[in-house]
Design a protein around this motif. Structure first.
Motif, PDB file in Angstrom:
ATOM      1  N   UNK A  11       0.820  -1.215   0.000  1.00 56.33           N
ATOM      2  CA  UNK A  11       0.000   0.000   0.000  1.00 56.33           C
ATOM      3  C   UNK A  11       0.852   1.263   0.000  1.00 56.33           C
ATOM      4  N   UNK A  12       1.992   1.218   0.667  1.00 59.55           N
ATOM      5  CA  UNK A  12       2.872   2.398   0.703  1.00 59.55           C
ATOM      6  C   UNK A  12       3.458   2.710  -0.667  1.00 59.55           C
ATOM      7  N   UNK A  13       3.746   1.691  -1.460  1.00 58.36           N
ATOM      8  CA  UNK A  13       4.379   1.949  -2.761  1.00 58.36           C
ATOM      9  C   UNK A  13       3.360   2.169  -3.875  1.00 58.36           C
ATOM     10  N   UNK A  14       2.082   2.244  -3.552  1.00 59.65           N
ATOM     11  CA  UNK A  14       1.068   2.442  -4.585  1.00 59.65           C
ATOM     12  C   UNK A  14       1.341   3.666  -5.456  1.00 59.65           C
ATOM     13  N   UNK A  15       1.690   4.830  -4.907  1.00 61.83           N
ATOM     14  CA  UNK A  15       1.940   5.982  -5.790  1.00 61.83           C
ATOM     15  C   UNK A  15       3.019   5.697  -6.840  1.00 61.83           C
ATOM     16  N   UNK A  16       4.034   4.959  -6.476  1.00 57.85           N
ATOM     17  CA  UNK A  16       5.103   4.630  -7.427  1.00 57.85           C
ATOM     18  C   UNK A  16       4.612   3.622  -8.467  1.00 57.85           C
ATOM     19  N   UNK A  17       3.824   2.657  -8.021  1.00 62.59           N
ATOM     20  CA  UNK A  17       3.248   1.678  -8.954  1.00 62.59           C
ATOM     21  C   UNK A  17       2.311   2.386  -9.928  1.00 62.59           C
ATOM     22  N   UNK A  18       1.549   3.354  -9.422  1.00 61.97           N
ATOM     23  CA  UNK A  18       0.620   4.101 -10.259  1.00 61.97           C
ATOM     24  C   UNK A  18       1.378   4.834 -11.365  1.00 61.97           C
ATOM     25  N   UNK A  19       2.429   5.542 -10.985  1.00 62.14           N
ATOM     26  CA  UNK A  19       3.238   6.273 -11.968  1.00 62.14           C
ATOM     27  C   UNK A  19       3.847   5.310 -12.985  1.00 62.14           C
ATOM     28  N   UNK A  20       4.354   4.188 -12.518  1.00 60.71           N
ATOM     29  CA  UNK A  20       4.970   3.194 -13.400  1.00 60.71           C
ATOM     30  C   UNK A  20       3.947   2.657 -14.407  1.00 60.71           C
ATOM     31  N   UNK A  21       2.773   2.216 -13.925  1.00 58.40           N
ATOM     32  CA  UNK A  21       1.765   1.654 -14.816  1.00 58.40           C
ATOM     33  C   UNK A  21       1.217   2.700 -15.782  1.00 58.40           C
ATOM     34  N   UNK A  22       0.968   3.901 -15.295  1.00 52.52           N
ATOM     35  CA  UNK A  22       0.479   4.961 -16.188  1.00 52.52           C
ATOM     36  C   UNK A  22       1.528   5.263 -17.257  1.00 52.52           C
ATOM     37  N   UNK A  23       2.806   5.277 -16.872  1.00 54.25           N
ATOM     38  CA  UNK A  23       3.888   5.494 -17.834  1.00 54.25           C
ATOM     39  C   UNK A  23       3.911   4.414 -18.898  1.00 54.25           C
ATOM     40  N   UNK A  24       3.693   3.170 -18.483  1.00 49.37           N
ATOM     41  CA  UNK A  24       3.658   2.060 -19.452  1.00 49.37           C
ATOM     42  C   UNK A  24       2.497   2.211 -20.423  1.00 49.37           C
ATOM     43  N   UNK A  25       1.370   2.654 -19.926  1.00 47.68           N
ATOM     44  CA  UNK A  25       0.195   2.830 -20.782  1.00 47.68           C
ATOM     45  C   UNK A  25       0.445   3.939 -21.807  1.00 47.68           C
ATOM     46  N   UNK A  26       0.972   5.063 -21.338  1.00 45.76           N
ATOM     47  CA  UNK A  26       1.244   6.193 -22.229  1.00 45.76           C
ATOM     48  C   UNK A  26       2.264   5.794 -23.291  1.00 45.76           C
ATOM     49  N   UNK A  27       3.341   5.122 -22.882  1.00 49.59           N
ATOM     50  CA  UNK A  27       4.373   4.698 -23.841  1.00 49.59           C
ATOM     51  C   UNK A  27       3.801   3.717 -24.852  1.00 49.59           C
ATOM     52  N   UNK A  28       2.959   2.827 -24.389  1.00 52.23           N
ATOM     53  CA  UNK A  28       2.331   1.846 -25.280  1.00 52.23           C
ATOM     54  C   UNK A  28       1.484   2.542 -26.340  1.00 52.23           C
ATOM     55  N   UNK A  29       0.709   3.536 -25.932  1.00 50.93           N
ATOM     56  CA  UNK A  29      -0.110   4.281 -26.884  1.00 50.93           C
ATOM     57  C   UNK A  29       0.763   5.052 -27.874  1.00 50.93           C
ATOM     58  N   UNK A  30       1.840   5.626 -27.379  1.00 49.56           N
ATOM     59  CA  UNK A  30       2.742   6.401 -28.242  1.00 49.56           C
ATOM     60  C   UNK A  30       3.389   5.484 -29.280  1.00 49.56           C
ATOM     61  N   UNK A  31       3.769   4.272 -28.887  1.00 46.46           N
ATOM     62  CA  UNK A  31       4.390   3.330 -29.825  1.00 46.46           C
ATOM     63  C   UNK A  31       3.419   2.922 -30.939  1.00 46.46           C
ATOM     64  N   UNK A  32       2.171   2.768 -30.590  1.00 49.64           N
ATOM     65  CA  UNK A  32       1.168   2.365 -31.589  1.00 49.64           C
ATOM     66  C   UNK A  32       0.980   3.430 -32.657  1.00 49.64           C
ATOM     67  N   UNK A  33       1.137   4.680 -32.262  1.00 50.47           N
ATOM     68  CA  UNK A  33       0.931   5.782 -33.208  1.00 50.47           C
ATOM     69  C   UNK A  33       2.121   5.961 -34.142  1.00 50.47           C
ATOM     70  N   UNK A  34       3.257   5.460 -33.769  1.00 48.53           N
ATOM     71  CA  UNK A  34       4.469   5.634 -34.597  1.00 48.53           C
ATOM     72  C   UNK A  34       4.470   4.677 -35.758  1.00 48.53           C
TER      73      UNK A  34
END
Length: 165
Positions: A142-165
């Motif tokens: 539970x303490x590391x949730x903010x870091x996990x959130x940033x990591x997962x959101x970053x993966x989602x954004x990067x994944x979307x960016x790769x699809x557009x390229x």
């Protein structure tokens, strides 16, 4: 759960092993324990799908006392039975839950809670909700949730960016 535990539960008839779609709600309301196989990925890495080699079963007991932040609870939401971690108890009595592998939360009412997970069975190993190591895992996760959130959101954004390229 070792064979002596199984014998005790079978002898005393205090639990029922049920498929996911059975009368879980009825069994818990009648004060019985229920052992169910988990499915889905929302609670990984703690609970694994029944098709995974690390398949998990959980012992769910009717709520008898106070529910604490960090407890795994079984509740009914949208016509489905869900096991997620209790994140917060609001002042109005409603509760916020989230799967360990999820970014979003569910807002549920107290009356939708059917029971609490007290034991987890995986690969001939039993994890009790009172074990010190388990409670430490819950606090750290539970303490590391903010870091996990940033990591997962970053993966989602990067994944979307790769699809557009």
């Amino acid at each position: 759960m070792d064979s002596r535990d199984k014998e005790y539960y079978q002898k005393e008839k205090v639990y029922t092993m049920l498929p996911e779609t059975s009368n879980v709600k009825k069994e818990l309301q009648e004060g019985r324990f229920v052992i169910i196989s988990t499915s889905g990925v929302s609670m990984q890495p703690l609970l694994y799908d029944k098709l995974n080699k690390k398949a998990t079963q959980v012992l769910v007991e009717p709520i008898s006392g106070e529910i604490r932040k960090g407890d795994l609870i079984l509740f009914e939401h949208g016509g489905k039975f869900i096991i997620h971690r209790l994140i917060k108890i609001k002042q109005d009595g409603n509760m916020i839950t989230r799967g360990d592998n999820c970014l979003t939360c569910e807002h549920i009412k107290r009356e939708n809670i059917l029971g609490a997970v007290t034991q987890i069975y995986r690969k001939n190993r039993t994890i009790k909700d009172t074990d010190r190591l388990y409670r430490l895992y819950v606090r750290i996760w539970n303490m590391i949730f903010p870091f996990r959130y940033i990591y997962y959101r970053g993966r989602i954004v990067t994944s979307h960016a790769r699809r557009r390229i």
